[in-house]
Design an enzyme around this catalytic site. Sequence first.
Site, PDB file in Angstrom:
ATOM      1  N   ASN A   1     -22.007   1.241  17.243  1.00 22.04           N
ATOM      2  CA  ASN A   1     -21.686   2.219  16.193  1.00 22.04           C
ATOM      3  C   ASN A   1     -22.339   3.585  16.346  1.00 22.04           C
ATOM      4  OD1 ASN A   1     -20.025   0.487  14.657  1.00 22.04           O
ATOM      5  ND2 ASN A   1     -21.859  -0.634  14.051  1.00 22.04           N
TER       6      ASN A   1
ATOM      7  N   HIS B   1     -21.061  15.960   9.487  1.00 19.09           N
ATOM      8  CA  HIS B   1     -20.111  16.760  10.272  1.00 19.09           C
ATOM      9  C   HIS B   1     -20.471  18.235  10.153  1.00 19.09           C
ATOM     10  CE1 HIS B   1     -16.339  18.607  11.613  1.00 19.09           C
ATOM     11  NE2 HIS B   1     -16.487  19.414  10.568  1.00 19.09           N
TER      12      HIS B   1
ATOM     13  N   LYS C   1     -21.340  12.676   5.489  1.00 20.46           N
ATOM     14  CA  LYS C   1     -20.351  11.594   5.561  1.00 20.46           C
ATOM     15  C   LYS C   1     -20.766  10.428   4.654  1.00 20.46           C
ATOM     16  CE  LYS C   1     -18.875  12.782  10.273  1.00 20.46           C
ATOM     17  NZ  LYS C   1     -18.648  12.247  11.651  1.00 20.46           N
TER      18      LYS C   1
ATOM     19  N   TYR D   1      -9.279  15.101  11.697  1.00 17.50           N
ATOM     20  CA  TYR D   1      -9.612  14.440  12.965  1.00 17.50           C
ATOM     21  C   TYR D   1      -8.388  14.322  13.878  1.00 17.50           C
ATOM     22  CZ  TYR D   1     -14.307  13.446  11.260  1.00 17.50           C
ATOM     23  OH  TYR D   1     -15.606  13.569  10.810  1.00 17.50           O
TER      24      TYR D   1
ATOM     25  N   GLU E   1     -11.533  24.727   8.506  1.00 16.41           N
ATOM     26  CA  GLU E   1     -12.089  23.597   7.751  1.00 16.41           C
ATOM     27  C   GLU E   1     -12.522  24.009   6.339  1.00 16.41           C
ATOM     28  OE1 GLU E   1     -14.986  21.822  10.427  1.00 16.41           O
ATOM     29  OE2 GLU E   1     -13.404  21.244  11.819  1.00 16.41           O
TER      30      GLU E   1
HETATM   31  N1  UDP Z   1     -16.332   9.469  17.021  1.00 20.52           N
HETATM   32  C1  UDP Z   1     -16.321   8.100  17.272  1.00 20.52           C
HETATM   33  N2  UDP Z   1     -16.367   7.663  18.579  1.00 20.52           N
HETATM   34  C2  UDP Z   1     -16.439   8.525  19.634  1.00 20.52           C
HETATM   35  C3  UDP Z   1     -16.444   9.920  19.370  1.00 20.52           C
HETATM   36  C4  UDP Z   1     -16.393  10.362  18.048  1.00 20.52           C
HETATM   37  O1  UDP Z   1     -16.258   7.293  16.338  1.00 20.52           O
HETATM   38  O2  UDP Z   1     -16.491   8.067  20.813  1.00 20.52           O
HETATM   39  C5  UDP Z   1     -16.294   9.948  15.625  1.00 20.52           C
HETATM   40  C6  UDP Z   1     -17.661  10.476  15.144  1.00 20.52           C
HETATM   41  O3  UDP Z   1     -17.843  10.115  13.765  1.00 20.52           O
HETATM   42  C7  UDP Z   1     -17.489  11.979  15.317  1.00 20.52           C
HETATM   43  C8  UDP Z   1     -16.003  12.173  14.957  1.00 20.52           C
HETATM   44  O4  UDP Z   1     -15.365  11.027  15.517  1.00 20.52           O
HETATM   45  O5  UDP Z   1     -18.373  12.705  14.488  1.00 20.52           O
HETATM   46  C9  UDP Z   1     -15.369  13.433  15.518  1.00 20.52           C
HETATM   47  O6  UDP Z   1     -15.582  13.502  16.915  1.00 20.52           O
HETATM   48  P1  UDP Z   1     -16.049  14.864  17.592  1.00 20.52           P
HETATM   49  O7  UDP Z   1     -15.878  14.689  19.065  1.00 20.52           O
HETATM   50  O8  UDP Z   1     -15.362  16.013  16.942  1.00 20.52           O
HETATM   51  O9  UDP Z   1     -17.637  14.873  17.302  1.00 20.52           O
HETATM   52  P2  UDP Z   1     -18.537  15.832  16.390  1.00 20.52           P
HETATM   53  O10 UDP Z   1     -17.958  17.230  16.461  1.00 20.52           O
HETATM   54  O11 UDP Z   1     -18.523  15.257  14.992  1.00 20.52           O
HETATM   55  O12 UDP Z   1     -19.911  15.745  17.002  1.00 20.52           O
HETATM   56 MG    MG Z   2     -16.005  17.793  16.042  1.00 26.17          MG
END
Ligand code: UDP
Ligand code: MG
Length: 152
Positions: free
Chosen positions: A113, A121, A10, A50, A132
């Site tokens: 954050n 990712h 990212k 997303y 993807e």
């Molecule tokens: N994210 C966020 N706040 C949250 C959960 C997710 O900003 O409470 C963002 C984070 O960058 C994450 C992305 O949204 O990687 C996609 O969320 P996902 O649940 O798919 O998590 P991942 O598969 O990336 O672990």
């Molecule tokens: Mg995810």
Amino acid sequence: MKERTYVMLKPDGVRKHLLLEVIKRFEQNNLMITNLKEMKLTEELIHEHYAHVSDKPFFPKLEEYMLSGPVIAMIIEGEDAVNRVRKLMGPTNCKEALPGTIRGDYGNKDDENCRTYNVIHGSDSVENAEIEVNRFFPELKEENKSLKKTIR
Ligand code: UDP
Ligand code: MG
């Protein structure tokens, strides 16, 4: 089983110069980077990728983050690649990610954050990996079909 997965460094990962470090971790774990390119995401691509969180309150911040600079898109192949990449990455929330995982070592740990700026990712299932790979490497469409048969 041999699989492939989609991985994306990212914008914060690119800014922190983590490309070689993450490649090293994957290669040392017998995972092969078969495709890699730098790209700048569009709003459209971010909304598509997303979609599962686009109604969440954090989505505008996530979108701004993913537009803040280029990303490095990768296809990674290997035994049980989807789950093994997720384990090497660590959980979404960097504060919960253990030292030794990519998110645990390099993600943003401050309270506000820690769930957003998590540097990398990785696809969460074999099915989503295929979606993807095709979303971020549409130019490989024809090649993708044959790759499934000739996976390394
Ligand atoms: N994210 C966020 N706040 C949250 C959960 C997710 O900003 O409470 C963002 C984070 O960058 C994450 C992305 O949204 O990687 C996609 O969320 P996902 O649940 O798919 O998590 P991942 O598969 O990336 O672990
Ligand atoms: Mg995810």
